[in-house]
Enzyme design. Structure first.
Site, PDB file in Angstrom:
ATOM      1  N   GLY A 232       0.830  -1.202   0.000  1.00 51.17           N
ATOM      2  CA  GLY A 232       0.000   0.000   0.000  1.00 51.17           C
ATOM      3  C   GLY A 232       0.857   1.241   0.000  1.00 51.17           C
ATOM      4  O   GLY A 232       2.014   1.224  -0.454  1.00 51.17           O
ATOM      5  N   SER A 233       0.324   2.325   0.522  1.00 46.91           N
ATOM      6  CA  SER A 233       0.998   3.614   0.464  1.00 46.91           C
ATOM      7  C   SER A 233       2.206   3.659   1.392  1.00 46.91           C
ATOM      8  O   SER A 233       2.269   2.956   2.409  1.00 46.91           O
ATOM      9  CB  SER A 233       0.028   4.735   0.850  1.00 46.91           C
ATOM     10  OG  SER A 233      -0.281   4.668   2.236  1.00 46.91           O
TER      11      SER A 233
ATOM     12  N   GLY B 124       2.600   2.529   5.226  1.00 48.63           N
ATOM     13  CA  GLY B 124       3.705   1.594   5.441  1.00 48.63           C
ATOM     14  C   GLY B 124       4.605   2.023   6.580  1.00 48.63           C
ATOM     15  O   GLY B 124       5.134   1.180   7.318  1.00 48.63           O
TER      16      GLY B 124
ATOM     17  N   GLU C 100       5.748  -3.380   0.801  1.00 47.17           N
ATOM     18  CA  GLU C 100       5.799  -3.053  -0.631  1.00 47.17           C
ATOM     19  C   GLU C 100       4.960  -1.794  -0.791  1.00 47.17           C
ATOM     20  O   GLU C 100       3.736  -1.834  -0.718  1.00 47.17           O
ATOM     21  CB  GLU C 100       5.257  -4.224  -1.458  1.00 47.17           C
ATOM     22  CG  GLU C 100       5.674  -4.176  -2.918  1.00 47.17           C
ATOM     23  CD  GLU C 100       4.821  -3.227  -3.735  1.00 47.17           C
ATOM     24  OE1 GLU C 100       5.333  -2.117  -4.063  1.00 47.17           O
ATOM     25  OE2 GLU C 100       3.686  -3.554  -4.044  1.00 47.17           O
TER      26      GLU C 100
ATOM     27  N   CYS D 266       1.347   0.118  -8.751  1.00 43.66           N
ATOM     28  CA  CYS D 266       2.550   0.635  -8.092  1.00 43.66           C
ATOM     29  C   CYS D 266       3.742   0.594  -9.042  1.00 43.66           C
ATOM     30  O   CYS D 266       4.723   1.313  -8.851  1.00 43.66           O
ATOM     31  CB  CYS D 266       2.861  -0.160  -6.828  1.00 43.66           C
ATOM     32  SG  CYS D 266       3.223  -1.904  -7.114  1.00 43.66           S
TER      33      CYS D 266
END
Length: 445
Positions: free
Chosen positions: A154-155, A159, A176, A210
């Site tokens: 995610g963001s 994170g 990630e 992403c």
């Protein structure tokens, strides 16, 4: 595999991803299963010689425990499978929170695992809204000791929170995170190939991957030709409803949060002084063209944006923006192109188009990214390669391929002594012992 077409249709309905890409995602999940089906027989340990007699040393991998997993909406099937399969293969159990935008795909993946005979309680699916709602309670489980491993995609902002919670509980998370992926175009490249890679990398899945191309860095000698041909190719693609018109290149935004952030970036680019070559509005019934297909009144369908004259000093160059937008930056040399490519704090994917082997070697060694493509786009990693980034894109952990086994296990060292007494390494070993001979008379040579 037996339900590939059905699963792809659900992915298209829930994410807006065109059928071609949805089918590709299901195939990716199948490929991950095929890979790890064999990898289960290769969770190897090692045997090691001891410095003491009657002792054998070895290592083996042990399960981490209960794994908390949070996955995003853009790859609602492939990303969960990439995390869950190696986790359970290594002997762990999983508690998985899927995206609230794609609950049907999550339910069907759960049913597929049940149909395969997975024991109850091994994979547990909990649904709910994000960090401001149920998500915060899910993350609170880290501090409560519910998890011994955590994997998050995610963001970068969220994170950091996951990483902080895991850090104070001495858990190594898989992170990630966000990206601002560069694609470099040098004068000696195959321009047709570069254009194709840039177009698909920037606008497939409506730019919500992403791994999407964000900054296209083009040498001045070919910028004019690249820009004109890129805009012309963009004018030819179809957009719209992928359910009724499966031929579209990209569909709608996934949800309100991404839509709002995308709309905000229009003003960001104007404040930065970048030049908007195309885009900057939603598609509506009033401004739609013949390249916009199907019913668009019930979704957020965005015009593709191309910004020119973008430099690393601009927020537009630095900030991750998920959506159909891309920046063009002009450079005068390979050295400047590499500087621009490394000019953000992110480091997930990168790409360069060139035939110059010296530039390829330098780019591969000097680029700050977890994944690098040569004469290919930033999207489209293969399942048996390591996946992950550096900097703001991740914490160095890798998923995908055999590297995932390191993520979901810890090493156990085994000391098996059959000497019938206490033997002490380092203490009982006299490294100074050596054989004695007459000294060689070197001075007589």
């Amino acid at each position: 595999a037996a339900n590939k077409e059905k699963l792809a249709k659900v992915i298209t309905r829930e994410t807006g991803k065109p059928p071609r890409e949805a089918l590709g995602e299901v195939q990716e999940a199948i490929d991950i299963c095929d890979f790890f089906q064999g990898e289960g027989r290769r969770i190897h340990g090692q045997t090691i010689h001891s410095e003491l007699p009657n002792r054998s040393l070895s290592t083996q991998r042990r399960p981490a425990g209960v794994c908390g997993v949070i996955t995003p909406s853009i790859f609602p099937l492939a990303v969960p499978v990439m995390k869950i399969l190696p986790a359970i293969l290594c002997g762990n159990t999983v508690v998985w929170k899927p995206s609230s935008h794609t609950p049907s795909v999550a339910y069907l993946l759960g049913r597929a695992m049940m149909d395969a005979g997975l024991p109850g309680g091994v994979v547990n699916i909990v649904n709910g809204k994000g960090h401001g709602a149920f998500g915060k309670h899910f993350l609170a489980g880290i501090d409560k000791g519910f998890f011994q491993k955590f994997s998050f995609t995610g963001s970068t902002a969220l994170g950091r929170i996951v990483g902080e919670r895991c850090g104070r509980n001495l858990i190594l998370p898989n992170l990630e995170l966000g990206a601002k992926n560069p694609l470099v175009v040098m004068p000696d490249c195959d321009l047709d190939q570069a254009l194709e890679g840039a177009l698909f990398g920037a606008f497939s899945s409506a730019g919500q991957r992403c791994t999407s191309v964000a900054n296209i860095i083009v040498h001045r000698d070919v910028m004019g030709a690249f820009r004109d041909r890129f805009l012309e190719a963009l004018r030819q693609i179809a957009m719209g409803d992928p359910v009724t018109n499966p031929e579209v290149f990209f569909g709608p935004m996934i949800g309100p949060r991404l839509t709002h952030a995308f709309e905000e970036h229009w003003e960001m680019g104007r404040k930065d002084g970048a030049r908007l070559l195309t885009g900057g509005q939603r598609w509506t019934q009033e401004n739609r063209t013949e390249r916009v297909l199907g019913e668009i009144s019930k979704g957020a369908y965005m015009q593709p944006c191309v910004w020119d004259d973008v430099t690393p000093a601009m927020e537009l160059f630095q900030q991750e923006i998920l959506g159909p937008t891309v920046n063009l930056s002009t450079v005068d040399s390979f050295e400047q192109a590499l500087e621009y490519a490394n000019g953000t704090p992110y480091g997930l994917c990168s790409a360069i188009y060139t035939q110059n082997r010296h530039w390829i070697d330098l780019f591969t060694r000097e680029i700050k990214a977890g994944m690098t493509s040569i004469n290919n786009s930033t999207v489209g990693s293969e399942v048996h390669q390591p996946f992950g980034g550096t900097g703001w894109s991740g914490n160095g952990t890798r998923e995908g391929g055999a590297w995932a086994l390191d993520a979901y296990t810890h090493w156990q060292a085994i000391n098996d002594d059959t000497s019938s007494r206490l033997q002490l390494a380092q203490i009982e070993t006299d490294y100074s012992k050596r054989a004695q001979y007459d000294i060689t008379k070197w001075d007589l040579l």
